[in-house]
Design a protein around this motif. Structure first.
Motif, PDB file in Angstrom:
ATOM      1  N   PRO A  72      12.535  -0.702  -6.988  1.00 44.73           N
ATOM      2  CA  PRO A  72      11.755  -0.345  -8.184  1.00 44.73           C
ATOM      3  C   PRO A  72      10.489   0.420  -7.811  1.00 44.73           C
ATOM      4  CG  PRO A  72      12.489  -2.611  -8.297  1.00 44.73           C
ATOM      5  CD  PRO A  72      12.789  -2.146  -6.912  1.00 44.73           C
ATOM      6  N   PRO A  73       9.900   1.149  -8.754  1.00 49.63           N
ATOM      7  CA  PRO A  73       8.685   1.932  -8.436  1.00 49.63           C
ATOM      8  C   PRO A  73       7.497   1.044  -8.121  1.00 49.63           C
ATOM      9  CG  PRO A  73       9.179   2.023 -10.779  1.00 49.63           C
ATOM     10  CD  PRO A  73      10.337   1.352 -10.134  1.00 49.63           C
ATOM     11  N   ASP A  74       6.531   1.663  -7.431  1.00 49.74           N
ATOM     12  CA  ASP A  74       5.277   0.951  -7.107  1.00 49.74           C
ATOM     13  C   ASP A  74       4.531   0.609  -8.390  1.00 49.74           C
ATOM     14  OD1 ASP A  74       5.520   0.915  -4.358  1.00 49.74           O
ATOM     15  OD2 ASP A  74       4.713   2.939  -4.149  1.00 49.74           O
ATOM     16  N   GLU A  75       4.255  -0.655  -8.547  1.00 53.58           N
ATOM     17  CA  GLU A  75       3.340  -1.069  -9.604  1.00 53.58           C
ATOM     18  C   GLU A  75       1.953  -1.238  -8.988  1.00 53.58           C
ATOM     19  OE1 GLU A  75       4.191  -1.098 -12.631  1.00 53.58           O
ATOM     20  OE2 GLU A  75       6.389  -1.063 -12.500  1.00 53.58           O
ATOM     21  N   ARG A  76       0.938  -1.155  -9.804  1.00 57.09           N
ATOM     22  CA  ARG A  76      -0.405  -1.347  -9.261  1.00 57.09           C
ATOM     23  C   ARG A  76      -0.504  -2.770  -8.720  1.00 57.09           C
ATOM     24  NH1 ARG A  76      -5.097   1.273  -9.430  1.00 57.09           N
ATOM     25  NH2 ARG A  76      -7.027   0.079  -9.166  1.00 57.09           N
ATOM     26  N   PRO A  77      -0.825  -2.928  -7.416  1.00 59.39           N
ATOM     27  CA  PRO A  77      -0.836  -4.272  -6.835  1.00 59.39           C
ATOM     28  C   PRO A  77      -1.928  -5.146  -7.459  1.00 59.39           C
ATOM     29  CG  PRO A  77      -1.770  -2.695  -5.291  1.00 59.39           C
ATOM     30  CD  PRO A  77      -1.228  -1.900  -6.449  1.00 59.39           C
ATOM     31  N   PRO A  78      -1.668  -6.444  -7.574  1.00 59.37           N
ATOM     32  CA  PRO A  78      -2.683  -7.343  -8.149  1.00 59.37           C
ATOM     33  C   PRO A  78      -3.824  -7.621  -7.166  1.00 59.37           C
ATOM     34  CG  PRO A  78      -0.778  -8.585  -7.419  1.00 59.37           C
ATOM     35  CD  PRO A  78      -0.431  -7.142  -7.204  1.00 59.37           C
ATOM     36  N   ARG A  79      -4.929  -8.067  -7.702  1.00 57.07           N
ATOM     37  CA  ARG A  79      -6.045  -8.468  -6.844  1.00 57.07           C
ATOM     38  C   ARG A  79      -5.657  -9.727  -6.096  1.00 57.07           C
ATOM     39  NH1 ARG A  79      -9.385  -4.539  -5.949  1.00 57.07           N
ATOM     40  NH2 ARG A  79     -10.843  -6.128  -5.192  1.00 57.07           N
ATOM     41  N   PRO A  81       9.329  -2.913  12.051  1.00 56.68           N
ATOM     42  CA  PRO A  81       9.105  -1.719  11.223  1.00 56.68           C
ATOM     43  C   PRO A  81      10.141  -1.668  10.101  1.00 56.68           C
ATOM     44  CG  PRO A  81       9.229  -1.150  13.556  1.00 56.68           C
ATOM     45  CD  PRO A  81       9.675  -2.567  13.440  1.00 56.68           C
ATOM     46  N   ALA A  82       9.729  -1.182   8.929  1.00 53.02           N
ATOM     47  CA  ALA A  82      10.625  -1.139   7.780  1.00 53.02           C
ATOM     48  C   ALA A  82      10.408   0.146   7.013  1.00 53.02           C
ATOM     49  CB  ALA A  82      10.417  -2.350   6.878  1.00 53.02           C
ATOM     50  N   SER A  83      11.536   0.755   6.577  1.00 51.08           N
ATOM     51  CA  SER A  83      11.491   1.959   5.741  1.00 51.08           C
ATOM     52  C   SER A  83      12.384   1.727   4.529  1.00 51.08           C
ATOM     53  CB  SER A  83      11.990   3.182   6.519  1.00 51.08           C
ATOM     54  OG  SER A  83      11.183   3.430   7.653  1.00 51.08           O
ATOM     55  N   VAL A  84      11.853   2.045   3.352  1.00 51.26           N
ATOM     56  CA  VAL A  84      12.616   1.876   2.121  1.00 51.26           C
ATOM     57  C   VAL A  84      12.370   3.074   1.217  1.00 51.26           C
ATOM     58  CG1 VAL A  84      12.558  -0.660   2.227  1.00 51.26           C
ATOM     59  CG2 VAL A  84      10.777   0.580   0.977  1.00 51.26           C
ATOM     60  N   LEU A  85      13.280   3.234   0.249  1.00 48.69           N
ATOM     61  CA  LEU A  85      13.092   4.216  -0.814  1.00 48.69           C
ATOM     62  C   LEU A  85      12.650   3.475  -2.070  1.00 48.69           C
ATOM     63  CD1 LEU A  85      16.254   6.492  -0.438  1.00 48.69           C
ATOM     64  CD2 LEU A  85      13.950   6.925   0.410  1.00 48.69           C
ATOM     65  N   ARG A  86      11.698   4.038  -2.752  1.00 53.30           N
ATOM     66  CA  ARG A  86      11.244   3.465  -4.021  1.00 53.30           C
ATOM     67  C   ARG A  86      11.281   4.553  -5.082  1.00 53.30           C
ATOM     68  NH1 ARG A  86       9.159  -1.400  -4.589  1.00 53.30           N
ATOM     69  NH2 ARG A  86       8.685  -2.655  -2.737  1.00 53.30           N
ATOM     70  N   ARG A  87      11.645   4.122  -6.286  1.00 49.55           N
ATOM     71  CA  ARG A  87      11.606   5.071  -7.392  1.00 49.55           C
ATOM     72  C   ARG A  87      10.167   5.436  -7.687  1.00 49.55           C
ATOM     73  NH1 ARG A  87      16.376   6.085  -9.438  1.00 49.55           N
ATOM     74  NH2 ARG A  87      18.078   4.571  -9.233  1.00 49.55           N
ATOM     75  N   ARG A  88      10.052   6.626  -8.208  1.00 48.92           N
ATOM     76  CA  ARG A  88       8.719   7.172  -8.465  1.00 48.92           C
ATOM     77  C   ARG A  88       8.484   7.209  -9.964  1.00 48.92           C
ATOM     78  NH1 ARG A  88       8.005  12.549  -9.484  1.00 48.92           N
ATOM     79  NH2 ARG A  88       5.900  13.401  -9.308  1.00 48.92           N
ATOM     80  N   HIS A  89       7.299   6.790 -10.373  1.00 49.35           N
ATOM     81  CA  HIS A  89       6.953   6.881 -11.787  1.00 49.35           C
ATOM     82  C   HIS A  89       6.951   8.346 -12.219  1.00 49.35           C
ATOM     83  CE1 HIS A  89       6.091   2.779 -12.868  1.00 49.35           C
ATOM     84  NE2 HIS A  89       5.344   2.609 -11.769  1.00 49.35           N
ATOM     85  N   ALA A  90       7.571   8.622 -13.355  1.00 50.82           N
ATOM     86  CA  ALA A  90       7.543   9.981 -13.891  1.00 50.82           C
ATOM     87  C   ALA A  90       6.127  10.324 -14.317  1.00 50.82           C
ATOM     88  CB  ALA A  90       8.488  10.099 -15.081  1.00 50.82           C
ATOM     89  N   GLU A  91       5.749  11.530 -14.026  1.00 51.69           N
ATOM     90  CA  GLU A  91       4.408  11.991 -14.373  1.00 51.69           C
ATOM     91  C   GLU A  91       4.505  13.119 -15.389  1.00 51.69           C
ATOM     92  OE1 GLU A  91       2.490  13.027 -10.781  1.00 51.69           O
ATOM     93  OE2 GLU A  91       2.654  11.025  -9.887  1.00 51.69           O
ATOM     94  N   PRO A  92       3.449  13.340 -16.168  1.00 48.50           N
ATOM     95  CA  PRO A  92       3.511  14.344 -17.251  1.00 48.50           C
ATOM     96  C   PRO A  92       3.890  15.737 -16.765  1.00 48.50           C
ATOM     97  CG  PRO A  92       1.590  12.956 -17.497  1.00 48.50           C
ATOM     98  CD  PRO A  92       2.168  12.611 -16.173  1.00 48.50           C
ATOM     99  N   GLU A  93       3.461  16.090 -15.531  1.00 44.93           N
ATOM    100  CA  GLU A  93       3.740  17.448 -15.063  1.00 44.93           C
ATOM    101  C   GLU A  93       5.167  17.606 -14.515  1.00 44.93           C
ATOM    102  OE1 GLU A  93       1.586  15.152 -11.798  1.00 44.93           O
ATOM    103  OE2 GLU A  93       1.450  15.446 -13.965  1.00 44.93           O
TER     104      GLU A  93
END
Length: 548
Positions: free
Chosen positions: A112-119, A186-198
């Protein structure tokens, strides 16, 4: 008659079949299409792995810088958490080397895409926070150049340094890649990207939605994990990569287009030229031109070669049949003309001078009319027999030779046709002919011997086996024989030297036609010096004769 319709060429060449040509063209198109798809997939993988490798390279530098800063604060005391994961990549003999290899593929399922991490509920570890405060300005400058998001976490997953100051103090402990890195892997993953207006619908030709490459590297000190570095960046889109490499890709596309065009032209030449030649051949056949009777030269594929040979054979057969019909019609006209002229002349004389004729003269003219009418009747009957023989359909049948020849000799003696002797025949020897066909042919040869040899002629019937599976039934007589001039015409329709005895000249022609339907033939055997008479043989041309 001409050669058999569709007979193969005397020296057939190995030619590809038509399905082979289409298969090669289709396979070539499939390979090119598959190659194009493979190129897109490989190119897509290459873009992702290129981004992953760049992030690994940047991350390795950040790891070493952060480790050096931490070492100044930690000193000799034990710090961090113990390492629990093994190194996922092969380690060379030199244990100082710890290679990190790119492992992502375009077919990997993105997270899933990056969500803003919590404090974070707990503050970052003190020494890691101090080291991160010194590291963050450098990360911001690096981000401005590489466009990669960089975050440094302590051993608990709390962000202590970042290329974006707003993320310091948040926690990434719930991220799978961070969890693996904090175990020392070490770890590498693919994450979906949030669509942006542009974003536009063509922003990425390789996926429906954009993705980010995320790489997490552990900060190791021996067998202790001091923290981790997380780097993320969106790889170059397929459209941008293609545009950047448009000249090379354009040249490759032109080469592929040229290859397809070449194959298409070659296929058209392979099939078009012989097809046009076949069209010319059919037109030549319609016009009775000589070139219509020859197969097309270099027809390339086997089916077209067979079709051309069949057309040439058919044209030859039709031409020969036409010539045969013309000659036959001319002979029939000639044979009918003589008795018809005799009948017409006799009728005219009787009509004009019957009263002045004596009874003997009238009887003689009527006898001539009767003889000519009987001859016409015999001609019509024989012509009907010839037509039936020409149109005869072969049906599988077998006949045992010994009983057939014995019955034929008995019939000849009973009807007073001729004295017929039968040579010993191997018991059980059979011929692949119906009994009535072989009997009619042999009876025709016996009666011919009587017509040409007289009442005292002697006929001998025998069987010869010149080779395994082959058989010849031979009919010999001791009559006058056949002159050299007549031997060349003996099988011609309407040729006879016994016209005064009622001969029509069609007996041997009918016999040949009947035998031809069954793959057999009638042959005139060579005359032996000093031996009287003539000899004919019914020869079976296929190895079908056998013993029961």
């Amino acid at each position: 008659m001409g050669s058999a319709i569709g007979s193969p060429s005397p020296s057939p060449r190995a030619r590809p079949r038509l399905w082979m040509v289409f298969a090669v063209v289709g396979l070539a198109g499939f390979v090119l299409t598959l190659g194009g798809l493979a190129f897109v997939r490989v190119y897509d993988d290459q873009l992702i792995r290129q981004t992953e490798m760049e992030l690994i390279t940047q991350g390795a530098v950040v790891v070493e810088v952060h480790h050096a800063l931490l070492a100044g604060y930690v000193g000799p005391r034990e710090y961090g958490r113990p390492r629990t994961a093994k190194w996922p990549f092969p380690i060379p003999d030199d244990e100082r080397l710890r290679p990190i290899l790119p492992s992502l593929k375009a077919s990997d399922t993105p997270l899933p895409p990056d969500e803003r991490p919590p404090r974070s509920r707990v503050p970052g570890e003190a020494v890691a926070t101090d080291a991160g405060r010194r590291l963050s300005p450098m990360l911001e400058r690096v981000r401005a150049t590489t466009l990669a998001g960089i975050r440094v976490v302590d051993a608990q997953g709390v962000v202590v340094a970042s290329s974006g100051a707003e993320l310091i103090g948040t926690t990434l402990a719930d991220r799978p890649e961070i969890q693996r890195a904090l175990r020392g892997e070490p770890a590498s993953v693919l994450r979906r990207r949030h669509a942006e207006p542009e974003d536009t619908s063509l922003a990425s030709l390789s996926r429906d939605t954009g993705i980010r490459v995320s790489v997490a590297l552990p900060v190791l000190d021996g067998e202790r994990v001091w923290g981790a570095v997380l780097l993320t960046r969106t790889p170059m889109t397929f459209a941008k990569a293609v545009y950047a490499d448009r000249w090379n890709l354009g040249a490759t596309g032109l080469v592929l287009l040229g290859a397809l065009a070449t194959m298409s032209v070659a296929a058209a030449a392979l099939l078009g030229r012989p097809v046009r030649a076949l069209v010319r051949q059919t037109r030549a056949i319609a016009a009775s031109a000589p070139e219509g009777f020859e197969p097309v030269a270099r027809p390339v594929v086997a089916e077209l070669a067979e079709l051309s040979e069949s057309l040439a054979g058919m044209a030859t057969a039709l031409r020969d049949r036409n010539q045969y019909i013309r000659s036959f019609a001319a002979n029939v006209s000639h044979e009918f003309k003589t008795p018809l002229a005799g009948i017409q002349g006799a009728v005219e004389l009787l009509r004009d001078s019957a009263d002045a004729m004596t009874p003997e003269q009238r009887a003689r003219f009527l006898a001539n009319v009767d003889a000519d009418a009987r001859r016409l009747t015999r001609l019509v009957q024989r012509l009907l027999e010839l037509a039936r023989a020409d149109s005869m359909t072969a049906t599988p049948a077998r006949v045992e030779l010994a009983p057939l020849l014995t019955a034929l000799a008995t019939r000849a003696r009973e009807e007073g046709v001729a004295q017929v002797d039968v040579a010993p025949v191997p018991t059980g020897l059979e011929a692949p002919l119906p009994a009535e066909v072989l009997g009619d042919v042999l009876w025709q040869l016996v009666t011919n011997a009587r017509q040409h040899g007289g009442e005292q002629v002697k006929v001998a019937l025998g069987v010869e086996t010149p080779g395994a599976g082959f058989v010849r039934v031979v009919v010999r007589d001791d009559g006058r024989g056949i002159s050299d001039a007549n031997r060349a015409r003996i099988f011609d329709a309407f040729f006879t030297t016994a016209r005064e005895h009622g001969g029509t000249g069609l007996g041997l022609t009918i016999a040949q036609s009947m035998l031809r339907a069954f793959g057999a033939s009638l042959e005139l055997l060579p005359a032996h010096e000093g031996a009287p008479g003539a000899a004919f043989a019914v020869a079976l041309t296929s190895p079908a004769a056998q013993r029961k």
